[in-house]
Design a protein around this motif. Sequence first.
Motif, PDB file in Angstrom:
ATOM      1  N   LEU A   1       0.837  -1.208   0.000  1.00  0.00           N
ATOM      2  CA  LEU A   1       0.000   0.000   0.000  1.00  0.00           C
ATOM      3  C   LEU A   1       0.872   1.258   0.000  1.00  0.00           C
ATOM      4  CD1 LEU A   1      -2.658   1.544   0.233  1.00  0.00           C
ATOM      5  CD2 LEU A   1      -2.567   1.225   2.709  1.00  0.00           C
ATOM      6  N   MET A   2       1.924   1.248   0.821  1.00  0.00           N
ATOM      7  CA  MET A   2       2.806   2.417   0.871  1.00  0.00           C
ATOM      8  C   MET A   2       3.416   2.698  -0.498  1.00  0.00           C
ATOM      9  SD  MET A   2       4.626   1.532   4.483  1.00  0.00           S
ATOM     10  CE  MET A   2       5.838   2.819   4.458  1.00  0.00           C
ATOM     11  N   PHE A   3       3.886   1.658  -1.153  1.00  0.00           N
ATOM     12  CA  PHE A   3       4.460   1.849  -2.490  1.00  0.00           C
ATOM     13  C   PHE A   3       3.394   2.301  -3.485  1.00  0.00           C
ATOM     14  CE2 PHE A   3       8.893   0.882  -2.671  1.00  0.00           C
ATOM     15  CZ  PHE A   3       9.141   0.222  -1.469  1.00  0.00           C
ATOM     16  N   ALA A   4       2.188   1.743  -3.333  1.00  0.00           N
ATOM     17  CA  ALA A   4       1.108   2.131  -4.236  1.00  0.00           C
ATOM     18  C   ALA A   4       0.808   3.623  -4.091  1.00  0.00           C
ATOM     19  CB  ALA A   4      -0.139   1.290  -3.956  1.00  0.00           C
ATOM     20  N   VAL A   5       0.871   4.138  -2.843  1.00  0.00           N
ATOM     21  CA  VAL A   5       0.637   5.571  -2.626  1.00  0.00           C
ATOM     22  C   VAL A   5       1.719   6.397  -3.320  1.00  0.00           C
ATOM     23  CG1 VAL A   5       0.635   7.395  -0.884  1.00  0.00           C
ATOM     24  CG2 VAL A   5      -0.631   5.295  -0.458  1.00  0.00           C
ATOM     25  N   LEU A   6       2.964   5.930  -3.196  1.00  0.00           N
ATOM     26  CA  LEU A   6       4.051   6.671  -3.850  1.00  0.00           C
ATOM     27  C   LEU A   6       3.819   6.762  -5.351  1.00  0.00           C
ATOM     28  CD1 LEU A   6       7.259   5.435  -1.980  1.00  0.00           C
ATOM     29  CD2 LEU A   6       5.737   7.342  -1.463  1.00  0.00           C
ATOM     30  N   ILE A   7       3.390   5.642  -5.934  1.00  0.00           N
ATOM     31  CA  ILE A   7       3.132   5.638  -7.379  1.00  0.00           C
ATOM     32  C   ILE A   7       1.964   6.577  -7.703  1.00  0.00           C
ATOM     33  CG2 ILE A   7       2.452   4.213  -9.348  1.00  0.00           C
ATOM     34  CD1 ILE A   7       5.305   3.728  -8.348  1.00  0.00           C
ATOM     35  N   ALA A   8       0.926   6.537  -6.866  1.00  0.00           N
ATOM     36  CA  ALA A   8      -0.217   7.420  -7.107  1.00  0.00           C
ATOM     37  C   ALA A   8       0.207   8.882  -7.032  1.00  0.00           C
ATOM     38  CB  ALA A   8      -1.327   7.139  -6.082  1.00  0.00           C
ATOM     39  N   LEU A   9       1.088   9.208  -6.081  1.00  0.00           N
ATOM     40  CA  LEU A   9       1.590  10.583  -5.974  1.00  0.00           C
ATOM     41  C   LEU A   9       2.389  10.976  -7.206  1.00  0.00           C
ATOM     42  CD1 LEU A   9       2.687  10.786  -2.235  1.00  0.00           C
ATOM     43  CD2 LEU A   9       0.967  12.193  -3.373  1.00  0.00           C
ATOM     44  N   ALA A  10       3.238  10.051  -7.668  1.00  0.00           N
ATOM     45  CA  ALA A  10       4.017  10.321  -8.878  1.00  0.00           C
ATOM     46  C   ALA A  10       3.073  10.575 -10.048  1.00  0.00           C
ATOM     47  CB  ALA A  10       4.938   9.145  -9.180  1.00  0.00           C
ATOM     48  N   PHE A  11       2.006   9.775 -10.111  1.00  0.00           N
ATOM     49  CA  PHE A  11       1.036   9.905 -11.196  1.00  0.00           C
ATOM     50  C   PHE A  11       0.365  11.281 -11.157  1.00  0.00           C
ATOM     51  CE2 PHE A  11      -3.369   9.276 -12.696  1.00  0.00           C
ATOM     52  CZ  PHE A  11      -3.085   8.964 -14.022  1.00  0.00           C
ATOM     53  N   LEU A  12      -0.070  11.712  -9.963  1.00  0.00           N
ATOM     54  CA  LEU A  12      -0.688  13.038  -9.836  1.00  0.00           C
ATOM     55  C   LEU A  12       0.309  14.140 -10.204  1.00  0.00           C
ATOM     56  CD1 LEU A  12      -2.822  12.859  -6.559  1.00  0.00           C
ATOM     57  CD2 LEU A  12      -3.570  12.671  -8.930  1.00  0.00           C
ATOM     58  N   GLY A  13       1.555  13.958  -9.765  1.00  0.00           N
ATOM     59  CA  GLY A  13       2.589  14.944 -10.094  1.00  0.00           C
ATOM     60  C   GLY A  13       2.777  15.092 -11.592  1.00  0.00           C
ATOM     61  N   ILE A  14       2.760  13.936 -12.281  1.00  0.00           N
ATOM     62  CA  ILE A  14       2.920  13.971 -13.743  1.00  0.00           C
ATOM     63  C   ILE A  14       1.727  14.685 -14.384  1.00  0.00           C
ATOM     64  CG2 ILE A  14       2.946  12.525 -15.809  1.00  0.00           C
ATOM     65  CD1 ILE A  14       4.578  10.477 -14.153  1.00  0.00           C
ATOM     66  N   ILE A  15       0.524  14.391 -13.889  1.00  0.00           N
ATOM     67  CA  ILE A  15      -0.666  15.034 -14.446  1.00  0.00           C
ATOM     68  C   ILE A  15      -0.594  16.562 -14.295  1.00  0.00           C
ATOM     69  CG2 ILE A  15      -3.146  15.398 -14.077  1.00  0.00           C
ATOM     70  CD1 ILE A  15      -3.499  12.512 -13.652  1.00  0.00           C
ATOM     71  N   LEU A  16      -0.236  16.998 -13.088  1.00  0.00           N
ATOM     72  CA  LEU A  16      -0.191  18.446 -12.847  1.00  0.00           C
ATOM     73  C   LEU A  16       0.908  19.094 -13.698  1.00  0.00           C
ATOM     74  CD1 LEU A  16      -1.802  20.388 -11.164  1.00  0.00           C
ATOM     75  CD2 LEU A  16      -0.075  20.244  -9.375  1.00  0.00           C
ATOM     76  N   TYR A  17       2.034  18.397 -13.819  1.00  0.00           N
ATOM     77  CA  TYR A  17       3.135  18.923 -14.619  1.00  0.00           C
ATOM     78  C   TYR A  17       2.699  19.124 -16.070  1.00  0.00           C
ATOM     79  CZ  TYR A  17       7.847  19.256 -16.577  1.00  0.00           C
ATOM     80  OH  TYR A  17       8.971  19.673 -17.227  1.00  0.00           O
ATOM     81  N   TYR A  18       2.011  18.105 -16.612  1.00  0.00           N
ATOM     82  CA  TYR A  18       1.588  18.242 -18.011  1.00  0.00           C
ATOM     83  C   TYR A  18       0.473  19.270 -18.174  1.00  0.00           C
ATOM     84  CZ  TYR A  18       4.825  14.901 -19.859  1.00  0.00           C
ATOM     85  OH  TYR A  18       6.002  14.298 -20.258  1.00  0.00           O
ATOM     86  N   ALA A  19      -0.316  19.470 -17.122  1.00  0.00           N
ATOM     87  CA  ALA A  19      -1.311  20.541 -17.185  1.00  0.00           C
ATOM     88  C   ALA A  19      -0.614  21.895 -17.312  1.00  0.00           C
ATOM     89  CB  ALA A  19      -2.199  20.519 -15.942  1.00  0.00           C
ATOM     90  N   VAL A  20       0.498  22.044 -16.570  1.00  0.00           N
ATOM     91  CA  VAL A  20       1.270  23.289 -16.668  1.00  0.00           C
ATOM     92  C   VAL A  20       1.862  23.435 -18.071  1.00  0.00           C
ATOM     93  CG1 VAL A  20       3.282  24.544 -15.815  1.00  0.00           C
ATOM     94  CG2 VAL A  20       1.775  23.397 -14.208  1.00  0.00           C
ATOM     95  N   ILE A  21       2.394  22.322 -18.602  1.00  0.00           N
ATOM     96  CA  ILE A  21       2.949  22.346 -19.964  1.00  0.00           C
ATOM     97  C   ILE A  21       1.879  22.787 -20.962  1.00  0.00           C
ATOM     98  CG2 ILE A  21       3.869  20.921 -21.843  1.00  0.00           C
ATOM     99  CD1 ILE A  21       5.960  20.686 -19.941  1.00  0.00           C
ATOM    100  N   PHE A  22       0.672  22.267 -20.765  1.00  0.00           N
ATOM    101  CA  PHE A  22      -0.422  22.624 -21.672  1.00  0.00           C
ATOM    102  C   PHE A  22      -0.701  24.127 -21.615  1.00  0.00           C
ATOM    103  CE2 PHE A  22      -4.992  23.426 -22.195  1.00  0.00           C
ATOM    104  CZ  PHE A  22      -5.135  23.044 -23.528  1.00  0.00           C
ATOM    105  N   LEU A  23      -0.783  24.663 -20.387  1.00  0.00           N
ATOM    106  CA  LEU A  23      -1.017  26.106 -20.230  1.00  0.00           C
ATOM    107  C   LEU A  23       0.126  26.912 -20.845  1.00  0.00           C
ATOM    108  CD1 LEU A  23      -2.349  26.262 -16.566  1.00  0.00           C
ATOM    109  CD2 LEU A  23      -3.649  26.558 -18.675  1.00  0.00           C
TER     110      LEU A  23
END
Lengths: 252, 274
Positions: free
Chosen positions: A217-239
């Motif tokens: 579960l702990m590792f799964a959370v880390l991956i989920a955080l990485a995933f959210l980070g990537i999403i937000l990063y690409y949202a910034v790239i889009f803007l």
Amino acid sequence: MFRKIATPVIAILIFLGLWELLVWANGWPNYKMASPSDLPPAFWKYKELFFVMGWQTLWRTIVGLFLAVIVGTLIGMIIGFSKLARDALYPLLIGFNAIPKATLVPVISLIFIGQHDFNTILMAFMISFFPIAVSVGIGLSTLEPEYRDILRALGASKFTIFRKIALPKTLPEFFGALKVSATLAFIGTNLVEIVSPHGRGLGALFKSGETNGDYPLMFAVLIALAFLGIILYYAVIFLERVFAGWADREGN
Amino acid sequence: MAAPFTTKGNSIENLIEIKGARHAYQTASGPLPVLDGLDVAVPSGTFAAVVGPSGCGKSTLTRLVAGLMKPDEGEVWLHGERVTGPRKTVGMAFQNPVLLEWRTILDNVILPLEIVAPTMPRKDRIARAMELLDMVGLTGFEGKRPSELSGGMRQRASLCRSIVHKPEVLILDEPFGALDAFTREDLWQTMRDLRAAEPFTAVLITHDLRESVFLGDQVIVLSGRPARTQYVMDVDLPADRTLDVLFTPKAADMLHVLRDQIKIAQGRDVEGQA
């Protein structure tokens, strides 16, 4: 287009393969190091929690980042336009930024006791406004005087000069800083979620995984955080593409 | 030296007139005088080239004419009115073309109209800009970004922007200084053609004596810092001059006189009198 998507996907698959191989070759049990194959069951088991907690982390990070954009830009404008303000504020800003934000968690949770959402947003904001303030400030203070003069000689107001020249000219620096700030804001959010008792969000889920010895579960959370980070990063790239696409020179 | 100053409202002989300007910048190590008795008179519709040693205060002169600063002493008059601040009837171009990278060439040229003529319909703005772009040979490039153009083309666009609002006064602060020699000569000819078509009175700051003779109706030599007007030469060459004129004995004599004046301004003896 296909290459653009396929390349990072293949890179991620190779990364996961190497990770799996590392755990398998060493014969590590999942309480030492979880392997990628442990993750899907962990996600599936807590899938509702991941959506609820992930959303909490995401919205608080975005609100904190949004505040950082507004306040960071304002501070950047003040230190960019006034040398007096720059001399006065720089040491304060740098000093504040140098404080490890983890040390502020108990401070703000005592000041705003029980205000978990507010504290989390505040921390995301405090950790992420600095790059924006500095880059906007530098962008404005290094504006060549000729840029100002072409409009000033026509009697244009300070605001017109800011709107037509200084602001758009600073956008590439602003977005450069926003990419850094977006990932920093996640760190701020999670800091509060993990450290403060009865936290919410993915940080709290991580903490509960630790308490219950549920390492996948702990590792799964880390991956989920990485995933959210990537999403937000690409949202910034889009803007950035939309508002400062002109700075991207094809072929250079 | 300068033509007599005419009072406000009368027929104005000199569109630009600077009388006895003195100025010092305040620096950490005390006042730094840059102008000490600057007199400039530019008759309406003519082209004044200003030359002088590096750092002698030529750019300060442009800022005075543009109304971007006031001299400590002395007067600056434009069109019979005392200059007290920026005015819409001024156009400027610099060594750095300072085009806005996020705008197309067309929208860069239009920029002054957005300030000076906010009610002008966009269609008319475009027509005016296209007319100028055509004159400088940039037709077909109006939709490009500045980064897609060569240095010479960018400077052409910058010239269009400086005159798009039909300014009375055009201030050129070494606009050709950063270009290679051939491109520079091309732009001299472009400038000559623009002059024939547009009604501005111009002040050109330059380091290039050939440029000053080719484009100027008068060449003003400033002394070393603090600058005063050291020498004024009337350029007695035909208005529709070609580059060939620079190779005539007459032009050679003028260049020689100017060169000697620059040496004096630099504080060196005239050649041969070491």
